[in-house]
Design a protein around this motif. Structure first.
Motif, PDB file in Angstrom:
ATOM      1  N   VAL A  64       0.714  -1.304  -0.041  1.00 57.56           N
ATOM      2  CA  VAL A  64       0.130  -0.066   0.147  1.00 57.56           C
ATOM      3  C   VAL A  64       1.094   1.215  -0.289  1.00 57.56           C
ATOM      4  O   VAL A  64       0.638   2.283  -0.779  1.00 57.56           O
ATOM      5  CB  VAL A  64      -1.069   0.067   1.329  1.00 57.56           C
ATOM      6  N   SER A  75     -17.291  -2.277  -6.901  1.00 60.19           N
ATOM      7  CA  SER A  75     -15.918  -2.158  -7.184  1.00 60.19           C
ATOM      8  C   SER A  75     -16.609  -1.276  -8.347  1.00 60.19           C
ATOM      9  O   SER A  75     -15.392  -1.515  -9.417  1.00 60.19           O
ATOM     10  CB  SER A  75     -14.974  -2.626  -6.588  1.00 60.19           C
ATOM     11  N   SER A 113     -11.620  -5.788   0.958  1.00 67.26           N
ATOM     12  CA  SER A 113     -10.408  -5.926   2.019  1.00 67.26           C
ATOM     13  C   SER A 113      -9.585  -7.688   2.287  1.00 67.26           C
ATOM     14  O   SER A 113     -10.196  -8.026   2.921  1.00 67.26           O
ATOM     15  CB  SER A 113     -10.598  -5.289   4.186  1.00 67.26           C
ATOM     16  N   ASN A 139      -7.976   0.064   1.983  1.00 68.05           N
ATOM     17  CA  ASN A 139      -6.952   0.548   0.758  1.00 68.05           C
ATOM     18  C   ASN A 139      -6.390  -0.699   0.883  1.00 68.05           C
ATOM     19  O   ASN A 139      -5.187  -0.384  -0.482  1.00 68.05           O
ATOM     20  CB  ASN A 139      -6.177   1.864   1.064  1.00 68.05           C
ATOM     21  N   GLN A 156      -6.683  -4.478  -0.846  1.00 69.41           N
ATOM     22  CA  GLN A 156      -8.249  -4.868  -1.525  1.00 69.41           C
ATOM     23  C   GLN A 156      -7.857  -6.396  -2.353  1.00 69.41           C
ATOM     24  O   GLN A 156      -6.755  -6.295  -3.390  1.00 69.41           O
ATOM     25  CB  GLN A 156      -9.150  -4.185  -2.359  1.00 69.41           C
ATOM     26  N   ARG A 164      -4.602  -0.863  -9.074  1.00 67.75           N
ATOM     27  CA  ARG A 164      -4.113   0.666  -8.403  1.00 67.75           C
ATOM     28  C   ARG A 164      -5.505   1.275  -9.209  1.00 67.75           C
ATOM     29  O   ARG A 164      -5.809   1.852  -9.976  1.00 67.75           O
ATOM     30  CB  ARG A 164      -3.352   1.075  -8.282  1.00 67.75           C
ATOM     31  N   THR A 172      -6.644   5.231  -7.174  1.00 65.16           N
ATOM     32  CA  THR A 172      -7.082   6.790  -6.402  1.00 65.16           C
ATOM     33  C   THR A 172      -8.285   7.893  -6.769  1.00 65.16           C
ATOM     34  O   THR A 172      -8.067   7.662  -7.998  1.00 65.16           O
ATOM     35  CB  THR A 172      -5.300   7.185  -6.576  1.00 65.16           C
ATOM     36  N   ASN A 201      -7.648   8.670  -1.123  1.00 61.43           N
ATOM     37  CA  ASN A 201      -7.549   7.777  -0.868  1.00 61.43           C
ATOM     38  C   ASN A 201      -7.353   6.515  -2.876  1.00 61.43           C
ATOM     39  O   ASN A 201      -7.214   6.826  -3.658  1.00 61.43           O
ATOM     40  CB  ASN A 201      -8.942   7.121  -0.698  1.00 61.43           C
ATOM     41  N   GLN A 211      -6.220   3.574  -3.844  1.00 58.74           N
ATOM     42  CA  GLN A 211      -6.403   1.874  -3.454  1.00 58.74           C
ATOM     43  C   GLN A 211      -5.369   1.112  -4.071  1.00 58.74           C
ATOM     44  O   GLN A 211      -5.064   1.321  -5.345  1.00 58.74           O
ATOM     45  CB  GLN A 211      -7.626   1.418  -3.443  1.00 58.74           C
ATOM     46  N   GLN A 238      -5.186  -2.755  -5.545  1.00 60.41           N
ATOM     47  CA  GLN A 238      -5.695  -3.968  -5.431  1.00 60.41           C
ATOM     48  C   GLN A 238      -5.084  -4.801  -6.462  1.00 60.41           C
ATOM     49  O   GLN A 238      -4.908  -5.127  -7.577  1.00 60.41           O
ATOM     50  CB  GLN A 238      -6.927  -3.032  -7.082  1.00 60.41           C
TER      51      GLN A 238
END
Length: 581
Positions: A177, A201, A209, A221, A223, A251, A253, A257, A259, A261
């Motif tokens: 992350v 999503s 998560s 963040n 996932q 990823r 944003t 945030n 994230q 992924q």
């Protein structure tokens, strides 16, 4: 460099102005000037500027694209290996078809958002393991992820290259992350545990998560992101452990945030290792001799038969069970029973020899209560009959259905729908108004007529003309996710009243759902404060994030003024029609 060596030899044979060696230019007899920045080897003691001669390595060519300014470019990417082919699922903007390329295990990598099927110069089609070169002509950034969005001059120099040496196992990595840029689009494998419920999503995708050996505390963040259909097919839920092999890091944003992924996209990407034990979630009498028992996880067909289910009332008097039928989705069992006593509270108990499709035996709770079936008596007022608040992917086709079960037409010109967000810790509860929709333009609902309030796309798919115009609609030009996804949320149908005539607003009907609604619901409408006591207790039913379901009144239009009795999960959405459990 060879060119410079030849030049040195030529100068030895000729004067430094190119004349034969016997004729020397007296004006220029020193070494030619060179770039003082020495970044290459030397010939004798002559420093050489290597920039014109050294080609970028494959990894450097990827980095040059990632670092480029968005827009039109002309950057060659050479000698890179295709590590993953991504199908187009959901949004063309956020989740287009494409492929990832990489040259070394430590990266960098690049997502090329160009559908491989459009690369007609390659026969056979592009595949994982191909070594290719191409020119990036357009570069863009989506959700903080650099992408090549247009390419040309694609060539292939090798096929069937083993990509396993490029993949990195990141199960123990602690910076996935905090240093997501170092992993973006790179090929990884990992094992983890799902640590939350899956939520939307983007269109057709869900996320949850997760924790791994390296990241052991839930971080919203961090996932696992899957297509909704894959999550349903794999039956992966909160608490399941899994292993993913050779997929690219994603990823996204949004705002502040960022994230990370980790993804699995097709069925071969992920193996589900273990999951929590299945439990009984609900039981409801659907008629005088039928009870539907719902479970948290799909069941193994071979473990389900009528002998596994017993029913008794509070005095332990048994209610016979003569048949048990597992639903197609394996999440519920319909029991045929002896005649139930209306309004009597029964408890159904399921044997722990019932197991899920992973072979895990039933856990606790293994019981649920239900009320003996009572003949349906339709309400004598308008009812909120059905709500779909959680679609697959983006909640862009939510709807609210209002129904007139009476024998007379009812005006809705002074009514509005009020959506309430129940996320509050105040005592007494002060629930905030999330959105309101006036029904002025609808005017009147005829006897047994439906009003469907939802997106223009959903409404366009309804038949409002045949066999008779028994459906009215109100299309909303609003963003997705307007109906709250719980818990403690509510939808009101309100008569606004008239302040000038001192007529107070009144609540015609309401549904509180997803449990835990306590205390009065207080909000302002038309400049006046309404305080509303929930109808009985809130329904525990939820509209699943996957599947084509809703929460609804069952039987249709029945209102006993107790949401926990009246509101059920319906496995099929029926906007503008009678509800189906």
């Amino acid at each position: 460099m060879k060119r410079l060596l030849c030049l040195a030899i030529a100068l030895a044979a000729c004067g430094d102005d190119g004349s034969p060696s016997g004729v020397v230019d007296a004006h220029v007899d020193s070494r030619p000037p060179v770039d003082s920045a020495t970044d290459g080897p030397t010939i004798d003691t002559l420093p050489i500027d290597a920039a014109p001669d050294a080609m970028l390595t494959p990894a450097e060519s990827i980095m040059s694209v990632r670092a480029a300014t968005d827009g039109t470019v002309a950057l060659d990417v050479v000698g890179v290996t295709v590590t993953y082919i991504k199908p187009q699922i959901g949004s063309l903007t956020n989740d287009p078809a494409g492929f990832t390329v990489q040259a070394t295990q430590d990266g960098p990598a690049l997502f090329v958002s160009v559908d491989p099927t459009t690369l007609t110069s390659l026969t056979p089609a592009l595949a994982v393991g191909d070594v290719i070169a191409f020119t990036v002509t357009t570069k863009a950034t989506t959700g903080a992820q650099p992408r090549a969005t247009a390419i040309s001059d694609v060539t292939r120099t090798a096929t069937a290259t083993d990509v396993n040496p490029l993949a990195k196992n990141v199960s123990a990595s602690t910076d996935l992350v905090t240093a997501v840029d170092n992993y973006d689009s790179e090929l990884v494998s990992f094992s983890g545990t799902v640590g939350s419920a899956f939520t939307s999503s983007g269109s057709m995708w869900v996320k949850a998560s997760i924790t791994t050996a390296g990241i052991t505390v839930i971080d919203p963040n961090f996932q696992l992101r899957l297509p909704a259909t894959l999550q349903a097919a794999k039956q992966i839920d909160n608490g399941c452990t899994f292993t993913v092999t050779n997929t690219p890091v994603g990823r996204f944003t949004s705002g502040v945030n960022s994230q990370t992924q980790l993804t699995a996209i097709v069925t071969g990407d992920i193996v589900v290792n273990t999951c929590p034990a299945p439990t009984v979630t609900m039981a409801v009498a659907t008629d005088a001799t039928t009870v539907k028992v719902t479970f948290s996880r799909p069941l193994d067909t071979t473990t389900v038969d009528m002998s596994k289910f017993t029913i008794a009332d509070a005095a332990s008097a048994p209610l016979g069970v003569t048949a048990a039928v597992l639903a197609a989705d394996k999440l519920s069992v319909t029991l045929t029973t002896a005649a139930q006593t209306p309004a009597t509270v029964y408890t159904v108990t399921v044997a722990n020899t019932v197991a899920d499709t992973f072979g895990t035996a039933l856990g606790t709770p293994a019981t649920a209560t239900f009320t003996g079936f009572m003949p349906a008596v339709a309400a004598n007022h308008l009812v909120i009959n059905e709500i779909d608040y959680d679609n697959d992917g983006t909640d862009s086709n939510e709807f609210i259905e209002i129904y007139n079960p009476t024998a007379a037409a009812i005006s809705v010109a002074n009514m509005q729908i009020v959506l309430v967000n129940g996320n509050t810790t105040a005592t007494p509860a002060l629930y905030s108004t999330h959105a309101t929709y006036d029904l002025t333009t609808v005017d009147t609902l005829a006897s047994h007529q439906y009003l469907v309030i939802g997106s223009s796309t959903l409404i366009a798919g309804l038949d409002t003309t045949t066999p008779d115009p028994d459906i009215k609609t109100l299309a909303l030009a609003v963003a997705a996710d307007n109906i709250q996804n719980g818990a403690r949320d509510a939808v009101f149908l309100v008569e606004k009243g008239n302040m000038a005539m001192s007529i107070a607003p009144t609540v015609v009907d309401s549904i509180t759902y997803a449990g835990n609604t306590t205390g009065n619901l207080t909000y302002t409408v038309g400049g006046q404060m309404i305080t509303f006591a929930p109808e009985g207790t809130s329904s525990a039913s939820v509209d699943a994030s996957t599947g084509n379901g809703s929460i609804c009144r069952a039987p249709n239009a029945v209102d006993t003024d107790n949401n926990s009795n009246d509101i059920k999960f319906c496995s099929m959405q029926t906007p503008g029609a009678d509800n189906t459990l």
